[in-house]
Every structure is written in C-alpha cells, then in structure tokens.
Design a protein around this motif. Structure first.
Motif, short mmCIF file in Angstrom:
data_model
loop_
_atom_site.label_atom_id
_atom_site.label_comp_id
_atom_site.label_asym_id
_atom_site.label_seq_id
_atom_site.Cartn_x
_atom_site.Cartn_y
_atom_site.Cartn_z
N GLY A 151 5.08 3.36 -1.86
CA GLY A 151 4.49 2.95 -3.14
C GLY A 151 4.15 4.09 -4.08
N SER A 153 6.48 6.38 -4.81
CA SER A 153 7.76 6.84 -5.37
C SER A 153 8.20 5.85 -6.43
N LEU A 154 9.09 6.34 -7.29
CA LEU A 154 9.61 5.49 -8.37
C LEU A 154 10.99 4.99 -7.95
N TRP A 155 11.20 3.68 -7.99
CA TRP A 155 12.44 3.08 -7.49
C TRP A 155 13.27 2.53 -8.65
N GLY A 181 3.36 -5.67 -5.30
CA GLY A 181 4.00 -4.43 -4.82
C GLY A 181 4.29 -3.48 -5.96
N ASP A 203 -1.09 -4.05 -5.07
CA ASP A 203 -0.34 -3.42 -3.97
C ASP A 203 -1.16 -3.55 -2.69
N GLY A 204 -0.47 -3.58 -1.57
CA GLY A 204 -1.16 -3.71 -0.29
C GLY A 204 -1.55 -2.37 0.29
N LEU A 242 -3.77 -6.25 -2.94
CA LEU A 242 -3.24 -7.54 -2.47
C LEU A 242 -2.19 -7.28 -1.39
N ALA A 243 -2.59 -7.54 -0.14
CA ALA A 243 -1.64 -7.45 0.98
C ALA A 243 -1.11 -8.87 1.19
N TRP A 244 0.19 -9.03 1.18
CA TRP A 244 0.80 -10.36 1.21
C TRP A 244 0.38 -11.15 2.45
N ILE A 265 10.86 -5.29 -3.64
CA ILE A 265 9.86 -5.77 -2.67
C ILE A 265 10.53 -6.57 -1.53
N TYR A 267 12.66 -6.10 1.34
CA TYR A 267 13.38 -5.17 2.23
C TYR A 267 12.91 -5.24 3.67
C1 LIG Z 1 9.89 0.04 -2.42
S1 LIG Z 1 8.28 0.06 -3.04
C2 LIG Z 1 8.52 -0.49 -4.70
C3 LIG Z 1 7.42 0.00 -5.60
C4 LIG Z 1 7.60 -0.34 -7.08
N1 LIG Z 1 7.59 -1.78 -7.29
C5 LIG Z 1 8.89 0.26 -7.62
O1 LIG Z 1 9.91 -0.47 -7.68
O2 LIG Z 1 8.89 1.45 -8.00
C6 LIG Z 1 7.54 -1.41 -2.30
C7 LIG Z 1 6.10 -1.64 -2.69
O3 LIG Z 1 5.64 -2.84 -2.08
C8 LIG Z 1 4.39 -2.58 -1.43
N2 LIG Z 1 4.32 -3.43 -0.24
C9 LIG Z 1 5.16 -3.43 0.82
N3 LIG Z 1 4.78 -4.33 1.73
C10 LIG Z 1 3.67 -4.93 1.24
C11 LIG Z 1 2.80 -5.95 1.71
N4 LIG Z 1 3.02 -6.52 2.89
N5 LIG Z 1 1.76 -6.33 0.94
C12 LIG Z 1 1.56 -5.76 -0.27
N6 LIG Z 1 2.33 -4.77 -0.77
C13 LIG Z 1 3.36 -4.36 -0.03
C14 LIG Z 1 4.44 -1.10 -1.06
O4 LIG Z 1 3.15 -0.54 -0.88
C15 LIG Z 1 5.18 -0.52 -2.25
O5 LIG Z 1 4.32 -0.19 -3.30
#
Ligand SMILES: C[S@@+](CC[C@H](N)C(=O)[O-])C[C@H]1O[C@@H](n2cnc3c(N)ncnc32)[C@H](O)[C@@H]1O
Length: 357
Positions: A151, A153-155, A181, A203-204, A242-244, A265, A267
């Motif tokens: 979270g 990094s920039l995607w 996320g 974000d979680g 917010l954790a899913w 989100i 993956y």
């Molecule tokens: C690959 S990163 C993408 C971050 C951002 N949206 C981007 O595209 O630059 C995935 C994001 O989802 C969040 N994430 C992953 N699993 C999660 C969960 N179970 N609950 C909440 N957030 C979650 C991670 O912390 C992260 O910030």
C-alpha cells in the motif's frame, strides 16, 4: 519545419522535467535527455536540467530523493564525458552539492521517496495531450516495497483510474465517493480535484493509512483520520481504516456512497469473498425516506496477473448478484502521463460493477 522542430524540442524538455519530478528511473531520464538534445546531451539540455529540473524539486526532499538526484547527475555526467560534448560547470557544481550535503538519515519520512505525478490536460478526441498540466499529485512512496506491504507503492491501476476520473469529471463531480484499498491515496486526490462532494479513502494496512494521511496533507487536502469507518465525520476528504475481512454489514450500510472505487485490489484469492461482500454492501440501493437514490456503481481498475484469481472474483461477484462489465475497450481513457516510461497502461482493465437487475 523549423517551428515544428523547436515545438518537439520543447515538448521533449517538458517531458524530461516531468519524468524527473516523478522520479522515473535514471535510464529513462537519460534517454529523454538524449532525445531532447537530438541525440546528445547538449549544453542547453544540461542547463535545463540544472535550472528547470533541480530548481523545481521540492526543497524538503527526502534522503531517497537526494540519492536519486545524485544518481541521475552521475549518470548524465558520465554519459556527457564519454561523448564529444562538454559538461557545463553548473552540472558539476550540483553534483558536488548533492555529494556533500544531507548524509543519509534513513529514519521516518526518509524511508520514502517523494514522487510528483503530473497529469496533463487532454480533450477526449483522441488527440495528443496538450503541454499543460491539469493536476500535480505529490506522493510519498516506499522506495523498497518492504514497508506498508503493497500500500505504500504506486500501481499502474491507480494511475489509470486517476486518468479515467480526470477525463470524465462529470461522472464524479458532486458525488460521494468511497475507495477501498487506497494505498498512497492518488485516486482520492484526483476525485477531490474534479469536485467530488465527499471522498472517503480506506485501507486495511495501518502503515499505508499513515502514509496516505501524510500524502493528503502534502497535497493540502483537508482530512479527517478516524480509526474506523463508524466514526461520523463532516470532512470532505477522509481516510479510514477498513479491513475487508472485518467490515460489518451495519458499518458499510451507513456509508451510502454514490460511487465505489478500487485500484489493483483483485489479487489475493483469500481476500476475494470479503472484498466482494464489501462491494455488495456498499452498492446496495439506498432510499432516503420516499426519495429513491440513483443506484450506486463501482469502478475497479485492475491488472489480471492470474486468470484463475480473476475468474474466481467474477464467479463470487456473480453469486452475490453483482454485474461486472469490462468497459476498457469502449471507454476512451487518454494517456495523461506520456512521459512516464515505467507506466504500462496497456494491461490495465477498467471494470464497471453494479447490482444485477
Ligand atoms: C496493490 S495495492 C494497490 C494500492 C492502490 N490502490 C494503487 O493502485 O496504487 C493493494 C491495496 O489494497 C490493500 N489491501 C489488501 N488487502 C486488503 C484487505 N484485506 N483489507 C483492506 N485493504 C487491503 C493494501 O493495503 C494495498 O493498499
């Protein structure tokens, strides 16, 4: 023809500066500098780097930004020294400055690198984007991928989703938007820019949330940081935990957004049932007294890294009565970041999600 040449030169220099501010890799900067000089890094290009690129970098750069600048200067000077062009004095002076100041103190903010992402303006007629900048987002990002899981990094998906938002502002203006996320918070900065009435970023991961908060402050967005999504807030932009897996139906039901968003989100197969449940609850149609609200929709930008995982997401979404439509091919999303050689937008899909009729 002469006019055309100088227009291209100024565009190349402009891209060089934006790539530098976005901390694109040294090889990319070197290629842009060579292109701008028509095959060599001319004294004119070297002076441009010193005045326009270094002159524009944030005064409060982190140790990683300083190390980045040092690396670029060393690469450029080595390249020029090996060519028939001479190195301008001020380039050596800048390198000396960056070699002697700011010895690395890799604590706190210095773990991060600050990237200035400039989105160019564009019309939707398929024309090249203009040379004017529509939005600059300054983002503290992790430089080593270890911190804050993914979270910090920039995607590419959030770059693409931001390009979509900036290209179709009318979809988001005066709408209440909720992102899951959110990572570094770029999508929220784009939503605020196009006039969303409310922007809730979540974000979680707690360290990603801290970094997101710093980014919103860096971009001068008013914000509220609450420990969870149940705390009421009247701030326009807020970031929340917010954790899913832990989100309850009751807390999600209270959000009532017009638009739900998510970038990269989909993956982790283990998270998918929880993620789909979060979307289902947020997309539930709401009514205020007698007045029925327009049904909420979601936009998800994603890269399909693993087809089985993506198909699993589609199956779980279908079982939960969610319609998922890939709108990538019939939505013209102009490339607003033509100078970013690390941004591969060709593999990003844009999905529109709603509750099935
Ligand atoms: C690959 S990163 C993408 C971050 C951002 N949206 C981007 O595209 O630059 C995935 C994001 O989802 C969040 N994430 C992953 N699993 C999660 C969960 N179970 N609950 C909440 N957030 C979650 C991670 O912390 C992260 O910030």
């Amino acid at each position: 023809m002469e006019g055309e040449g100088s227009m291209n030169d100024s565009k190349q220099l402009f891209y060089l500066k934006l790539a530098f501010l976005a901390t694109e890799p040294p090889n990319c900067i070197l290629s842009l500098a060579i292109e701008a000089g028509g095959g060599s890094i001319t004294p004119q290009v070297q002076n441009f780097i010193v005045k326009e690129c270094l002159g524009e970098t944030m005064k409060e750069t982190t140790a990683n930004n300083r190390a980045y600048i040092r690396g670029i200067l060393q690469k450029i000077i080595s390249f020029v020294e090996a060519s028939s062009v001479s190195v301008v004095d001020c380039l050596y002076e800048e390198l000396a400055h960056y070699l002697t100041t700011g010895k690395e103190d890799l604590q706190g903010i210095n773990h991060r690198i600050c990237r200035e992402i400039s989105f160019l303006s564009s019309d939707l007629n398929g024309k090249d984007c203009s040379n004017s900048v529509n939005l600059v987002a300054s983002l503290l990002c992790s430089s080593n991928m270890l911190e804050g899981d993914t979270g910090c990094s920039l995607w590419p998906s959030s770059l693409f989703l931001s390009e979509f938002i900036l290209s179709y502002p009318e979809i988001f203006t005066n709408k209440s938007c909720f992102e899951v996320g959110s990572g570094v918070g770029l999508v929220g900065i784009a939503l605020n820019h196009v006039g969303a009435s409310k922007v809730t970023l979540t974000d979680g991961d707690l360290s990603s949330l801290e970094n997101m908060k710093a980014n919103l402050e860096l971009n001068k967005l008013c914000l509220n940081v609450a420990s969870d999504i149940t705390c009421p807030s009247d701030q326009k932009v807020e970031c929340r935990h917010l954790a899913w897996e832990l989100a309850t139906k009751a807390e999600l039901k209270d959000q009532q957004p017009d638009i739900v968003l998510g970038a990269d989100i989909i993956y982790n197969p283990e998270c998918i049932p929880h993620l789909v449940r979060v979307f289902s609850n947020l997309l539930e149609e709401k009514s205020f007294g007698e007045v029925k609200k327009e049904a909420p929709v979601a936009y998800i930008a994603t890269i399909i890294r693993n087809l089985d995982t993506f198909n699993y997401f589609l199956n779980v979404a279908c079982e939960s009565r969610l319609s998922v439509v890939d709108i990538t091919s019939n939505t013209n999303v102009p490339n607003l970041l033509p100078y970013m050689c690390t941004y591969d937008r060709s593999s990003v899909h844009l999905l529109k999600v709603s509750v099935s009729e």
